[in-house]
Design a protein around this motif. Structure first.
Motif, PDB file in Angstrom:
ATOM      1  N   GLU A  24      21.220   1.703  -5.585  1.00  0.00           N
ATOM      2  CA  GLU A  24      21.750   2.997  -5.988  1.00  0.00           C
ATOM      3  C   GLU A  24      22.038   3.872  -4.781  1.00  0.00           C
ATOM      4  O   GLU A  24      21.247   3.920  -3.831  1.00  0.00           O
ATOM      5  N   ILE A  25      23.159   4.574  -4.801  1.00  0.00           N
ATOM      6  CA  ILE A  25      23.537   5.437  -3.703  1.00  0.00           C
ATOM      7  C   ILE A  25      22.507   6.546  -3.496  1.00  0.00           C
ATOM      8  O   ILE A  25      22.259   6.996  -2.368  1.00  0.00           O
ATOM      9  N   GLU A  26      21.848   6.961  -4.585  1.00  0.00           N
ATOM     10  CA  GLU A  26      20.838   8.010  -4.476  1.00  0.00           C
ATOM     11  C   GLU A  26      19.668   7.565  -3.608  1.00  0.00           C
ATOM     12  O   GLU A  26      19.073   8.366  -2.880  1.00  0.00           O
ATOM     13  N   ASP A  27      19.333   6.275  -3.684  1.00  0.00           N
ATOM     14  CA  ASP A  27      18.243   5.749  -2.862  1.00  0.00           C
ATOM     15  C   ASP A  27      18.618   5.783  -1.384  1.00  0.00           C
ATOM     16  O   ASP A  27      17.796   6.113  -0.524  1.00  0.00           O
ATOM     17  N   LYS A  28      19.863   5.437  -1.085  1.00  0.00           N
ATOM     18  CA  LYS A  28      20.310   5.460   0.302  1.00  0.00           C
ATOM     19  C   LYS A  28      20.297   6.882   0.842  1.00  0.00           C
ATOM     20  O   LYS A  28      19.880   7.128   1.980  1.00  0.00           O
TER      21      LYS A  28
ATOM     22  N   ASP B  16       0.808  -1.222   0.000  1.00  0.00           N
ATOM     23  CA  ASP B  16       0.000   0.000   0.000  1.00  0.00           C
ATOM     24  C   ASP B  16       0.843   1.275   0.000  1.00  0.00           C
ATOM     25  O   ASP B  16       0.401   2.338   0.436  1.00  0.00           O
ATOM     26  N   GLY B  17       2.076   1.170  -0.493  1.00  0.00           N
ATOM     27  CA  GLY B  17       2.914   2.361  -0.562  1.00  0.00           C
ATOM     28  C   GLY B  17       4.374   2.008  -0.326  1.00  0.00           C
ATOM     29  O   GLY B  17       4.755   0.842  -0.390  1.00  0.00           O
ATOM     30  N   ASN B  18       5.182   3.037  -0.043  1.00  0.00           N
ATOM     31  CA  ASN B  18       6.586   2.748   0.228  1.00  0.00           C
ATOM     32  C   ASN B  18       7.004   3.255   1.601  1.00  0.00           C
ATOM     33  O   ASN B  18       6.402   4.203   2.151  1.00  0.00           O
ATOM     34  N   GLY B  19       8.019   2.616   2.146  1.00  0.00           N
ATOM     35  CA  GLY B  19       8.482   2.910   3.495  1.00  0.00           C
ATOM     36  C   GLY B  19       8.813   4.372   3.741  1.00  0.00           C
ATOM     37  O   GLY B  19       8.417   4.931   4.774  1.00  0.00           O
ATOM     38  N   PRO B  20       9.559   5.026   2.832  1.00  0.00           N
ATOM     39  CA  PRO B  20       9.887   6.437   3.051  1.00  0.00           C
ATOM     40  C   PRO B  20       8.660   7.328   3.235  1.00  0.00           C
ATOM     41  O   PRO B  20       8.727   8.334   3.941  1.00  0.00           O
ATOM     42  N   GLU B  21       7.516   6.973   2.598  1.00  0.00           N
ATOM     43  CA  GLU B  21       6.293   7.758   2.785  1.00  0.00           C
ATOM     44  C   GLU B  21       5.847   7.711   4.245  1.00  0.00           C
ATOM     45  O   GLU B  21       5.483   8.741   4.835  1.00  0.00           O
ATOM     46  N   LEU B  22       5.862   6.504   4.824  1.00  0.00           N
ATOM     47  CA  LEU B  22       5.508   6.363   6.240  1.00  0.00           C
ATOM     48  C   LEU B  22       6.511   7.102   7.114  1.00  0.00           C
ATOM     49  O   LEU B  22       6.136   7.770   8.082  1.00  0.00           O
ATOM     50  N   LEU B  23       7.769   6.998   6.766  1.00  0.00           N
ATOM     51  CA  LEU B  23       8.823   7.644   7.531  1.00  0.00           C
ATOM     52  C   LEU B  23       8.609   9.162   7.592  1.00  0.00           C
ATOM     53  O   LEU B  23       8.732   9.778   8.657  1.00  0.00           O
ATOM     54  N   ILE B  24       8.258   9.750   6.466  1.00  0.00           N
ATOM     55  CA  ILE B  24       8.002  11.195   6.422  1.00  0.00           C
ATOM     56  C   ILE B  24       6.823  11.561   7.316  1.00  0.00           C
ATOM     57  O   ILE B  24       6.857  12.555   8.055  1.00  0.00           O
ATOM     58  N   ARG B  25       5.770  10.743   7.296  1.00  0.00           N
ATOM     59  CA  ARG B  25       4.601  11.015   8.141  1.00  0.00           C
ATOM     60  C   ARG B  25       4.968  10.928   9.613  1.00  0.00           C
ATOM     61  O   ARG B  25       4.529  11.754  10.428  1.00  0.00           O
TER      62      ARG B  25
ATOM     63  N   ALA C  88      16.772   7.925   1.564  1.00  0.00           N
ATOM     64  CA  ALA C  88      16.264   7.313   2.792  1.00  0.00           C
ATOM     65  C   ALA C  88      16.787   8.043   4.027  1.00  0.00           C
ATOM     66  O   ALA C  88      16.032   8.367   4.946  1.00  0.00           O
ATOM     67  N   LEU C  89      18.079   8.321   4.052  1.00  0.00           N
ATOM     68  CA  LEU C  89      18.687   8.970   5.214  1.00  0.00           C
ATOM     69  C   LEU C  89      18.222  10.414   5.332  1.00  0.00           C
ATOM     70  O   LEU C  89      17.946  10.896   6.433  1.00  0.00           O
ATOM     71  N   ASP C  90      18.124  11.105   4.209  1.00  0.00           N
ATOM     72  CA  ASP C  90      17.631  12.486   4.240  1.00  0.00           C
ATOM     73  C   ASP C  90      16.163  12.547   4.644  1.00  0.00           C
ATOM     74  O   ASP C  90      15.703  13.546   5.201  1.00  0.00           O
ATOM     75  N   GLY C  91      15.427  11.461   4.361  1.00  0.00           N
ATOM     76  CA  GLY C  91      14.007  11.423   4.706  1.00  0.00           C
ATOM     77  C   GLY C  91      13.734  11.106   6.159  1.00  0.00           C
ATOM     78  O   GLY C  91      12.571  11.101   6.573  1.00  0.00           O
ATOM     79  N   GLY C  92      14.785  10.816   6.926  1.00  0.00           N
ATOM     80  CA  GLY C  92      14.593  10.585   8.358  1.00  0.00           C
ATOM     81  C   GLY C  92      14.977   9.207   8.850  1.00  0.00           C
ATOM     82  O   GLY C  92      14.851   8.917  10.037  1.00  0.00           O
TER      83      GLY C  92
ATOM     84  N   PHE D   3      15.260  -1.047   5.134  1.00  0.00           N
ATOM     85  CA  PHE D   3      15.991  -1.976   4.283  1.00  0.00           C
ATOM     86  C   PHE D   3      15.291  -2.174   2.955  1.00  0.00           C
ATOM     87  O   PHE D   3      14.083  -2.043   2.834  1.00  0.00           O
ATOM     88  N   SER D   4      16.123  -2.449   1.950  1.00  0.00           N
ATOM     89  CA  SER D   4      15.612  -2.526   0.588  1.00  0.00           C
ATOM     90  C   SER D   4      16.617  -3.242  -0.297  1.00  0.00           C
ATOM     91  O   SER D   4      17.800  -3.341   0.026  1.00  0.00           O
ATOM     92  N   SER D   5      16.132  -3.722  -1.443  1.00  0.00           N
ATOM     93  CA  SER D   5      17.023  -4.325  -2.440  1.00  0.00           C
ATOM     94  C   SER D   5      17.577  -3.269  -3.392  1.00  0.00           C
ATOM     95  O   SER D   5      18.366  -3.577  -4.286  1.00  0.00           O
TER      96      SER D   5
END
Length: 220
Positions: free
Chosen positions: A83-87, A56-65, A90-94, A78-80
């Motif tokens: 790409e460094i941009e994804d990491k 029902d969505g992606n983890g970073p969305e929940l993290l932002i909320r 994730a870290l910038d998103g909290g 955690f994720s498969s």
């Protein structure tokens, strides 16, 4: 410690739950973001293990909320995704840490301990127990206001015992915590040697209690 795992891979989910329960954590599991959010609204967790992609969505969305609601519970994402941009996202998103799938159980447990240890230290920067005084932020130790010089390993051992006060820690748990070599966990003899040196330097044999046949603990 109470942990929440949010992941829709049932095989991984139940394997992680068993692994963490064996490591003496209390664990709840959720397979969707909405289910995980319901858990978070009902209970306070010490750490959340969050998968990136869910039905029902992606983890970073929940993290932002969560961060918007000022819920500051540490999150290991955690994720498969490789790409460094994804990491960075994730870290910038909290997120407090990011672990790429597939991961080893030993590395996961080490990351969890590090996050929980950091969270405990941030909440409690100074501790006084009898004549012992410890400042976790400066990594300084005093006995009766007299500074005591500890090695890095000795301080980590003392910190680990204090942050788990009233809990018996096995020799294996201690050696795993102190070791940086995940392939060769230190032997119990090394743990006993560190304990002996720490007791001698603190001049407080009764501070660190031996639980015969199991390990050690500090009682408050």
């Amino acid at each position: 410690m109470h942990l929440l795992i949010i992941d829709d891979n049932e095989e991984l989910l139940y394997a992680l739950r068993q692994l963490l329960r064996d490591a003496h954590y209390h664990v709840d599991i959720a397979t969707t973001l909405s289910e995980g959010e319901n858990f978070i609204n009902q209970k306070k967790y010490d750490l959340i293990l969050l998968d990136w992609i869910l039905p029902d969505g992606n983890g970073p969305e929940l993290l932002i909320r969560l961060r918007y609601q000022n819920i500051l519970t540490p999150v290991l994402l955690f994720s498969s995704k490789k790409e460094i941009e994804d990491k960075v996202e994730a870290l910038d998103g909290g997120a407090d840490d990011y672990l790429e799938k597939p991961f080893s159980n030993i590395e996961l447990l080490a990351r969890i301990r590090a996050l929980l240890r950091r969270e405990s230290t941030q909440k409690q920067t100074h501790l006084k127990l009898g004549k012992l005084s410890v400042d976790f932020s400066s990594r300084s130790v005093q006995i009766d206001n007299t500074p005591v010089k500890l090695s890095a390993k000795e301080f980590e051992l003392l910190e680990f015992l204090l942050l788990n006060a009233n809990t018996v820690l096995t020799r294996y748990q201690i050696s795993e915590h102190l070791s940086r070599d995940f392939d060769q966990i230190a032997t119990s003899n090394i743990v006993d040697a560190h304990i002996k040196n720490l007791r001698k330097k603190l001049d407080a044999d009764d501070l660190i209690q031996t639980v015969r046949g199991v390990g050690y603990m500090i009682a408050k």
